[in-house]
Design an enzyme around this catalytic site. Structure first.
Site, PDB file in Angstrom:
ATOM      1  N   GLU A 163       0.868  -1.243   0.098  1.00 54.57           N
ATOM      2  CA  GLU A 163       0.014  -0.025  -0.023  1.00 54.57           C
ATOM      3  C   GLU A 163       0.799   1.113   0.177  1.00 54.57           C
ATOM      4  O   GLU A 163       1.460   1.605   1.127  1.00 54.57           O
ATOM      5  CB  GLU A 163      -0.859   0.005   1.022  1.00 54.57           C
ATOM      6  CG  GLU A 163      -1.688  -1.137   1.359  1.00 54.57           C
ATOM      7  CD  GLU A 163      -3.090  -0.812   0.402  1.00 54.57           C
ATOM      8  OE1 GLU A 163      -3.366   0.279  -0.007  1.00 54.57           O
ATOM      9  OE2 GLU A 163      -3.647  -1.950   0.139  1.00 54.57           O
ATOM     10  N   CYS A 200      -2.197   9.580   2.660  1.00 56.57           N
ATOM     11  CA  CYS A 200      -1.606   9.171   1.174  1.00 56.57           C
ATOM     12  C   CYS A 200      -2.656   9.161   0.030  1.00 56.57           C
ATOM     13  O   CYS A 200      -2.382   9.329  -1.091  1.00 56.57           O
ATOM     14  CB  CYS A 200      -1.722   7.530   1.398  1.00 56.57           C
ATOM     15  SG  CYS A 200      -3.034   6.820   1.949  1.00 56.57           S
TER      16      CYS A 200
END
Ligand code: NAD
Length: 504
Positions: free
Chosen positions: A248, A282
């Site tokens: 991720e 993010c």
């Protein structure tokens, strides 16, 4: 706790290696660093967890549910402790801590508990004529010993949400929180293990060096959240053992705004998602692409939104986070020199504070457009049309998230159709990450794999295809053996084809 107590941490404060492993029986009472360097500090813990997995203890639904309930109790009983730790690490407001970390994780725990039995069930597979007497199914089995490595920006959510799926899937787990979010790391290391079966679960502490050492060991699955740079290190280490990985990662998320939009609505939405957690998200919009005309209308709207959200002096707002440490602060302050500051631009080193900032006239070649910003800075880059915006986006690595704002659904759809990204939102930001029904995950440079809700359970489960045939009835099976006569072959081809399945 929003009393301005946020501290800039130096990542050089890593604890000594002999203090790194939290778990039963791993604290040596004496020993020198040299002594511990010679022996492997992780060996005993990993051996203990492997033995626990081999015993089969983690496989039953009851055991898995008990671990999930423990995790739920940890969240409920330590809510204040976690909020304080997040305030200490990131000056995170109680509201942001709740919605993006504690409640989100609790929802994942509750959802997994509610669905555990159904998720664990074998999934039947359809068969063809020649397998009608066989039973075919997919069994979801745990991988074994899994490693979860987390970053510092959502240090509760990003360490515990993967853990929910890993436990639900019946694995033994090594958790490696970020050494940079020290307040949260301490709570995870010292309090969480009390709520879980410590023969199957351990928290390992440390920075790059210790994590590198940990990665030399064989795990059965590695789930990594962090930067693409470290993602490559993790994947290289995993490749040595052929260990599967979820990565991720991050990147630069474009946000296209077309001329048809109401600038105030766009400003509200973009500013909230950009400045939430002081931009250290993010999936935050990393930069805006719009025409010079839209930029002229957007700037006063953004200024008005920022004042409404954080007041005339955002530094005194309890709702604005701080930069995690000096290293990140210095990196971000250097980015303020790119283009021209249109809004904000102030910083205070002693408080790790960077004001909500908008930059204009930035060049594509400047650092602010080359690296992931990961802070409260929003550059605006001018494009003349949606085509030019799409061309700009497609020249770069595939982002984790992509945003398009327009009154025209055609424009939003064009952006969706002609680009690729981990996730996408039209006329809004990253709220989709709070949903349990859809996955979070990157593509290309922004990562591989997906999780949240059932996707996390599936990520941590090997999908084992199983066929169970009757031990007798050999006459019926004989048709498949040589010699392959014409008649046999015709019958086999027909029997194995899709038509035979629909006939029965
Ligand atoms: P990072 O990659 O520096 O660190 C992540 C983890 O890796 C930490 O636990 C750290 O201790 C460990 N690590 C660091 N260097 C290492 C090395 N050389 N060898 C082995 N392990 C090492 O990331 P970060 O600074 O903690 O987090 C920011 C990054 O994470 C950003 O790029 C952001 O976009 C990304 N991120 C992605 C997601 C997502 O869901 N895709 C979520 C949050 C953050």
């Amino acid at each position: 706790m929003n009393s301005g107590t946020s501290v800039c941490h130096s990542s050089s404060q890593t604890p000594p290696i002999w203090a790194l492993i939290q778990g039963r029986g791993d604290h040596p009472s004496k020993g020198t660093r040299e002594h511990w360097k010679r022996i492997d500090p992780f060996q005993d813990t990993l051996r203990r967890l492997r033995e626990a997995f081999k015993s089969g203890r983690t496989r039953s639904a009851e055991f898995r549910a008990a671990q999930l309930q423990g995790l739920g109790r940890f969240l409920q009983e330590n809510k204040q402790l976690l909020q304080d730790a997040l305030a200490q690490d990131l000056h995170k407001s109680a509201f942001e801590a709740d919605v993006s970390e504690i409640i989100t994780t609790q929802n994942e725990v509750d959802y997994a508990l509610k669905n555990l039995q159904a998720w664990m069930k074998d999934e039947p597979g359809s068969t063809n004529l020649f397998m009608k007497l066989d039973s075919v199914f997919i069994r979801k089995e745990p991988f074994g010993l899994v490693l979860i490595i987390a970053p510092w920006n959502y240090p509760v959510n990003l360490v515990l949400v993967p853990l929910v799926g890993a436990l639900a899937a019946g694995n033994c787990v090594v958790l490696k929180p970020s050494e940079i979010s020290q307040g949260t790391e301490k709570v995870v290391a010292e309090v969480l293990p009390r709520y879980l079966d410590q023969s199957c679960f351990a928290v390992v502490l440390g920075g790059p060096q210790e994590t590198g050492q940990l990665l030399e060991h064989k795990f059965d699955y590695i789930f990594f959240t962090g930067s693409p740079r470290v993602g490559k290190i993790v994947m290289t280490a995993a490749a040595k053992h052929l260990t599967p990985v979820t990565l991720e990662l991050g990147g630069k998320n474009p946000c296209y705004v077309d001329d048809s939009c109401d600038p105030q609505t766009v400003a509200n939405r973009v500013a909230w998602f950009r400045y939430f957690n002081a931009g250290q998200t993010c999936v935050a919009p990393d930069y805006v692409l719009c025409s010079p005309e839209m930029q002229e209308r957007l700037l006063p709207a953004l200024q008005s939104t920022i004042t409404r959200f954080y007041g005339d002096d955002p530094q005194s707002s309890p709702n604005l986070g701080r930069i995690i440490n000096q290293k990140q602060f210095q990196r971000l302050r250097a980015l303020l020199g790119c283009g021209h500051v249109a809004i904000g631009g102030q910083s205070d080193e002693s408080d790790c504070y960077i004001a909500p900032t908008v930059l204009v006239d930035v060049q594509e070649t400047e650092p602010v457009m080359q690296e992931e910003i990961f802070g409260p800075i929003l550059p605006i880059v001018n494009v003349r049309s949606v085509d030019e915006a799409i061309e700009f986006i497609n020249r770069r690595e595939k982002p984790l998230a992509l945003y398009a704002f327009s009154n025209s659904s055609q424009v939003v759809n064009q952006m969706l159709e002609r680009t690729s990204s981990g996730g996408f939102a039209g006329n809004d930001g990253f709220l989709y990450v709070s949903l349990l029904s859809v996955p979070l995950g990157g593509v290309g440079h922004s990562g591989m794999g997906r999780y949240h809700g059932k996707f996390t359970f599936d990520t941590f489960s090997h999908h084992r295809t199983c066929l169970l045939a009757p031990s007798g009835l050999e006459k019926l099976k004989e048709i498949r053996y040589p010699p392959y006569t014409d008649w046999n072959q015709q019958l086999l081809r027909w029997g194995m084809g899709p038509k035979s399945c629909t006939l029965l």
